[in-house]
Design a protein around this motif. Structure first.
Motif, short mmCIF file in Angstrom:
data_model
loop_
_atom_site.label_atom_id
_atom_site.label_comp_id
_atom_site.label_asym_id
_atom_site.label_seq_id
_atom_site.Cartn_x
_atom_site.Cartn_y
_atom_site.Cartn_z
N TRP A 207 0.86 -1.18 0.00
CA TRP A 207 0.00 0.00 0.00
C TRP A 207 0.89 1.23 0.00
O TRP A 207 1.84 1.32 0.78
CB TRP A 207 -0.90 0.05 1.23
CG TRP A 207 -1.92 -1.04 1.31
CD1 TRP A 207 -3.24 -0.97 0.98
CD2 TRP A 207 -1.70 -2.39 1.77
NE1 TRP A 207 -3.86 -2.17 1.20
CE2 TRP A 207 -2.94 -3.06 1.68
CE3 TRP A 207 -0.59 -3.09 2.24
CZ2 TRP A 207 -3.09 -4.40 2.05
CZ3 TRP A 207 -0.74 -4.42 2.61
CH2 TRP A 207 -1.97 -5.06 2.51
N HIS A 214 -3.78 3.44 5.24
CA HIS A 214 -3.97 2.56 4.08
C HIS A 214 -5.28 1.77 4.15
O HIS A 214 -5.75 1.26 3.14
CB HIS A 214 -2.79 1.59 3.98
CG HIS A 214 -2.84 0.47 4.96
ND1 HIS A 214 -2.53 0.62 6.29
CD2 HIS A 214 -3.18 -0.84 4.81
CE1 HIS A 214 -2.66 -0.53 6.91
NE2 HIS A 214 -3.06 -1.43 6.04
N ASP A 253 6.33 -0.05 3.24
CA ASP A 253 5.09 0.00 2.45
C ASP A 253 4.67 -1.39 1.98
O ASP A 253 3.56 -1.56 1.47
CB ASP A 253 5.20 0.97 1.27
CG ASP A 253 6.50 0.83 0.50
OD1 ASP A 253 7.37 0.04 0.88
OD2 ASP A 253 6.66 1.56 -0.51
#
Length: 263
Positions: A207, A214, A253
């Motif tokens: 994400w 997110h 991420d």
């Protein structure tokens, strides 16, 4: 019969993320951890900290500030290999042989920039060429093999939050999906995730940092993968995406993948 648990994680800087690597070890205690995007040359890798977590065996292919891959293991590793599929010296692959004879290949495929056109964006061409070189290697592979890492391609329509919105976005374009499909067919690779979590079930591993939370829009993509040789299909014993890790303190991420094998 023994169990083998492997974690794969684009960590986005191994030194910054040491606390959440420790969290992964506490929660899952994998036998082997494969990291991508370590962002540390070998001399700067936090060896002592990783050893204290219980991983005395480490094979590194590092690079200052960029890229970098590593395999951390509780058991000895042999026959280390480094393939330059980028053809420019970047540290994007590390391979080893496990004590049981299985090959383990840890790969960080280039992201490919923002424009899906090799004429306008050389990075996109480099990405496609990288996958093509992997395919040529894969065609002649004979040993039972696990290949995993951040492939930076989400191949299926259900592997992204919106197939329609991302058709022209690098990581989900038809030409990238075609290249990854060619790689898969070159060895009849088995996609562990979609074997044990069949499509169209939701399954994301990344994400963007651009979304402060997110979970609000859940605009994820499945960029990270674990594949095995056909001969290993019957050894698959489990697969999970550790999605809560995206909300850990100072997260990557990407989130870890956990694959388990009965060998």
């Amino acid at each position: 019969m023994s169990r083998l648990k492997i974690a794969s994680w684009n960590i986005n800087s191994v030194r910054i993320r040491l606390p959440i690597i420790a969290q992964l070890v506490k929660d899952e205690s994998p036998d082997i951890i494969c990291l991508q995007e370590t962002k540390a040359q070998n001399a700067d890798f936090p060896l002592a900290a990783i050893q204290r977590l219980g991983y005395p065996h480490m094979i590194l292919n590092g690079q200052r500030m960029h890229h970098g891959v590593a395999i951390l293991s509780k058991q000895p590793l042999v026959e280390e290999r480094r393939f330059d599929w980028q053809d420019n010296g970047e540290a994007r692959h590390i391979g080893v042989r496990l004590p049981n004879g299985i090959l383990l290949e840890n790969v960080y495929v280039p992201a490919g920039g923002d424009i899906p056109d090799r004429t306008l964006n050389p990075k996109f061409g480099q990405k496609l060429d990288f996958v093509q070189r992997m395919t040529r290697w894969s065609e002649s592979l004979r040993d039972p093999t696990i290949i995993l890492g951040d492939f930076n391609i989400a191949p299926l329509e259900c592997d992204v939050w919106s197939h329609k919105a991302l058709l022209d976005v690098v990581s989900h374009t038809p030409i990238e999906v075609e290249a990854l499909t060619g790689l898969m067919q070159s060895h009849d690779w088995v996609d562990v995730a979609r074997t044990l979590v069949p499509a169209p079930q939701r399954l994301y591993t990344w994400w963007s940092y651009r979304n402060k939370d997110h979970t609000v829009n859940d605009r994820g993509r499945r960029l990270d993968h674990v594949w095995v040789s056909p001969a290993m299909k019957d050894t698959l014993a489990g697969f999970r995406v550790l999605e809560p890790a995206r909300s850990w303190e100072k997260p990557s991420d990407h989130v870890p993948l956990i694959a388990e094998f009965a060998l």
